[in-house]
Design a protein around this motif. Sequence first.
Motif, PDB file in Angstrom:
ATOM      1  N   ARG A 142       0.826  -1.212   0.000  1.00  0.00           N
ATOM      2  CA  ARG A 142       0.000   0.000   0.000  1.00  0.00           C
ATOM      3  C   ARG A 142       0.859   1.260   0.000  1.00  0.00           C
ATOM      4  NH1 ARG A 142      -1.403  -2.796   4.494  1.00  0.00           N
ATOM      5  NH2 ARG A 142      -0.350  -2.179   6.390  1.00  0.00           N
ATOM      6  N   GLU A 143       2.067   1.186   0.573  1.00  0.00           N
ATOM      7  CA  GLU A 143       2.970   2.338   0.545  1.00  0.00           C
ATOM      8  C   GLU A 143       3.398   2.650  -0.886  1.00  0.00           C
ATOM      9  OE1 GLU A 143       3.538  -0.396   2.510  1.00  0.00           O
ATOM     10  OE2 GLU A 143       3.106   0.422   4.512  1.00  0.00           O
ATOM     11  N   THR A 144       3.701   1.612  -1.647  1.00  0.00           N
ATOM     12  CA  THR A 144       4.094   1.792  -3.044  1.00  0.00           C
ATOM     13  C   THR A 144       2.927   2.332  -3.856  1.00  0.00           C
ATOM     14  OG1 THR A 144       5.706  -0.002  -2.863  1.00  0.00           O
ATOM     15  CG2 THR A 144       5.009   0.611  -5.081  1.00  0.00           C
ATOM     16  N   ILE A 145       1.735   1.804  -3.612  1.00  0.00           N
ATOM     17  CA  ILE A 145       0.541   2.281  -4.312  1.00  0.00           C
ATOM     18  C   ILE A 145       0.312   3.759  -4.019  1.00  0.00           C
ATOM     19  CG2 ILE A 145      -1.977   2.080  -4.421  1.00  0.00           C
ATOM     20  CD1 ILE A 145      -1.498  -0.984  -3.822  1.00  0.00           C
ATOM     21  N   ALA A 146       0.407   4.157  -2.751  1.00  0.00           N
ATOM     22  CA  ALA A 146       0.221   5.560  -2.371  1.00  0.00           C
ATOM     23  C   ALA A 146       1.283   6.443  -3.021  1.00  0.00           C
ATOM     24  CB  ALA A 146       0.271   5.703  -0.850  1.00  0.00           C
ATOM     25  N   ARG A 147       2.501   5.958  -3.099  1.00  0.00           N
ATOM     26  CA  ARG A 147       3.588   6.730  -3.723  1.00  0.00           C
ATOM     27  C   ARG A 147       3.315   6.942  -5.217  1.00  0.00           C
ATOM     28  NH1 ARG A 147       7.345   4.047  -1.474  1.00  0.00           N
ATOM     29  NH2 ARG A 147       7.735   2.543  -3.126  1.00  0.00           N
ATOM     30  N   TYR A 148       2.850   5.913  -5.910  1.00  0.00           N
ATOM     31  CA  TYR A 148       2.525   6.055  -7.332  1.00  0.00           C
ATOM     32  C   TYR A 148       1.333   6.995  -7.525  1.00  0.00           C
ATOM     33  CZ  TYR A 148       5.631   2.101  -8.309  1.00  0.00           C
ATOM     34  OH  TYR A 148       6.708   1.265  -8.424  1.00  0.00           O
ATOM     35  N   HIS A 149       0.344   6.886  -6.644  1.00  0.00           N
ATOM     36  CA  HIS A 149      -0.830   7.749  -6.734  1.00  0.00           C
ATOM     37  C   HIS A 149      -0.434   9.219  -6.556  1.00  0.00           C
ATOM     38  CE1 HIS A 149      -4.960   9.039  -6.435  1.00  0.00           C
ATOM     39  NE2 HIS A 149      -4.740   9.547  -5.240  1.00  0.00           N
ATOM     40  N   ASP A 150       0.477   9.491  -5.611  1.00  0.00           N
ATOM     41  CA  ASP A 150       0.919  10.864  -5.352  1.00  0.00           C
ATOM     42  C   ASP A 150       1.890  11.375  -6.415  1.00  0.00           C
ATOM     43  OD1 ASP A 150      -0.615  10.827  -3.065  1.00  0.00           O
ATOM     44  OD2 ASP A 150       1.083  10.396  -1.735  1.00  0.00           O
ATOM     45  N   ARG A 151       2.684  10.484  -6.972  1.00  0.00           N
ATOM     46  CA  ARG A 151       3.735  10.897  -7.912  1.00  0.00           C
ATOM     47  C   ARG A 151       3.185  11.382  -9.250  1.00  0.00           C
ATOM     48  NH1 ARG A 151       8.546   7.238 -10.525  1.00  0.00           N
ATOM     49  NH2 ARG A 151       9.232   8.844 -11.952  1.00  0.00           N
ATOM     50  N   PHE A 152       2.172  10.716  -9.753  1.00  0.00           N
ATOM     51  CA  PHE A 152       1.612  11.069 -11.051  1.00  0.00           C
ATOM     52  C   PHE A 152       0.403  11.979 -10.845  1.00  0.00           C
ATOM     53  CE2 PHE A 152       3.840   7.070 -11.611  1.00  0.00           C
ATOM     54  CZ  PHE A 152       4.587   7.318 -12.753  1.00  0.00           C
ATOM     55  N   ASP A 153       0.317  13.041 -11.645  1.00  0.00           N
ATOM     56  CA  ASP A 153      -0.730  14.035 -11.471  1.00  0.00           C
ATOM     57  C   ASP A 153      -2.132  13.481 -11.674  1.00  0.00           C
ATOM     58  OD1 ASP A 153       1.107  15.995 -10.853  1.00  0.00           O
ATOM     59  OD2 ASP A 153       1.298  16.654 -12.930  1.00  0.00           O
ATOM     60  N   GLU A 154      -2.309  12.735 -12.752  1.00  0.00           N
ATOM     61  CA  GLU A 154      -3.638  12.242 -13.077  1.00  0.00           C
ATOM     62  C   GLU A 154      -3.616  10.736 -13.223  1.00  0.00           C
ATOM     63  OE1 GLU A 154      -5.415  14.184 -16.406  1.00  0.00           O
ATOM     64  OE2 GLU A 154      -4.611  16.124 -15.847  1.00  0.00           O
ATOM     65  N   PRO A 155      -4.735  10.074 -12.883  1.00  0.00           N
ATOM     66  CA  PRO A 155      -4.788   8.626 -13.098  1.00  0.00           C
ATOM     67  C   PRO A 155      -4.843   8.332 -14.595  1.00  0.00           C
ATOM     68  CG  PRO A 155      -6.908   9.431 -12.335  1.00  0.00           C
ATOM     69  CD  PRO A 155      -5.955  10.587 -12.283  1.00  0.00           C
ATOM     70  N   PRO A 156      -4.490   7.121 -14.992  1.00  0.00           N
ATOM     71  CA  PRO A 156      -4.591   6.778 -16.410  1.00  0.00           C
ATOM     72  C   PRO A 156      -6.052   6.780 -16.848  1.00  0.00           C
ATOM     73  CG  PRO A 156      -4.076   4.834 -15.107  1.00  0.00           C
ATOM     74  CD  PRO A 156      -4.046   6.001 -14.179  1.00  0.00           C
ATOM     75  N   GLU A 157      -6.264   6.678 -18.138  1.00  0.00           N
ATOM     76  CA  GLU A 157      -7.625   6.685 -18.683  1.00  0.00           C
ATOM     77  C   GLU A 157      -8.491   5.661 -17.945  1.00  0.00           C
ATOM     78  OE1 GLU A 157      -8.862   8.767 -20.947  1.00  0.00           O
ATOM     79  OE2 GLU A 157      -6.931   9.766 -21.074  1.00  0.00           O
ATOM     80  N   PRO A 158      -9.687   6.062 -17.515  1.00  0.00           N
ATOM     81  CA  PRO A 158     -10.527   5.178 -16.703  1.00  0.00           C
ATOM     82  C   PRO A 158     -11.388   4.211 -17.525  1.00  0.00           C
ATOM     83  CG  PRO A 158     -11.546   7.312 -16.850  1.00  0.00           C
ATOM     84  CD  PRO A 158     -10.236   7.404 -17.601  1.00  0.00           C
ATOM     85  N   TYR A 159     -10.816   3.617 -18.561  1.00  0.00           N
ATOM     86  CA  TYR A 159     -11.577   2.652 -19.352  1.00  0.00           C
ATOM     87  C   TYR A 159     -11.666   1.357 -18.575  1.00  0.00           C
ATOM     88  CZ  TYR A 159     -10.505   5.955 -23.052  1.00  0.00           C
ATOM     89  OH  TYR A 159     -10.377   7.093 -23.800  1.00  0.00           O
TER      90      TYR A 159
END
Length: 189
Positions: free
Chosen positions: A135-152
């Motif tokens: 979950r720490e890695t997931i939170a870091r990726y979520h914070d690092r990138f401005d926007e989530p990828p396309e929500p398809y």
Amino acid sequence: MREPDPKPFDPVVSPLFVNAIHEELRRYDGERMGEERACPNCGSGASRKNGYQNERKTVARLVTADGPEQVGVEVQQYQCTDCGRSFQGDLSELFYEGCAYAKPVVDLCRFHAADQSASGCERTLRRQYGLLVTRETIARYHDRFDEPPEPYTIDIGGYDYSLPFLSFLFSPDDDGDPHFVIQRSTAIW
């Protein structure tokens, strides 16, 4: 990087589906990667191959019935003939700069973290995809990138899946043959 705690293999979807995802990710295991690039120290394009890194770069960590399994690629090293510095080859085709996992796994973390907590996302990745990401890695990726990828999304058995992730894994090979065939409403791997 800290090793994730072992988690049980308890998929909420068909184990056949999770195993198909695992088999597609395993295709990268042991592959040699790292195209030649300019020296990051001096910018020179003059370099020579200099072996492979001692440790493989992680594509994904799989949750299996036998415990965690790491899938990784071997990274080509180069040495600049002008300044003598040793450096990794170009991995931008499969990895984001500074990320511990391959692009599809990072994008999957970002996709699910957009509407779930990091703990919930960790659970979803483990149970729907058979992937082990802390979950720490997931939170870091979520914070690092401005926007989530396309929500398809695509609904499979009442669960939402990232369509770009599945299309990355199950797109046709170079010869045009798909990795699995859909006949009627049944997918055969």
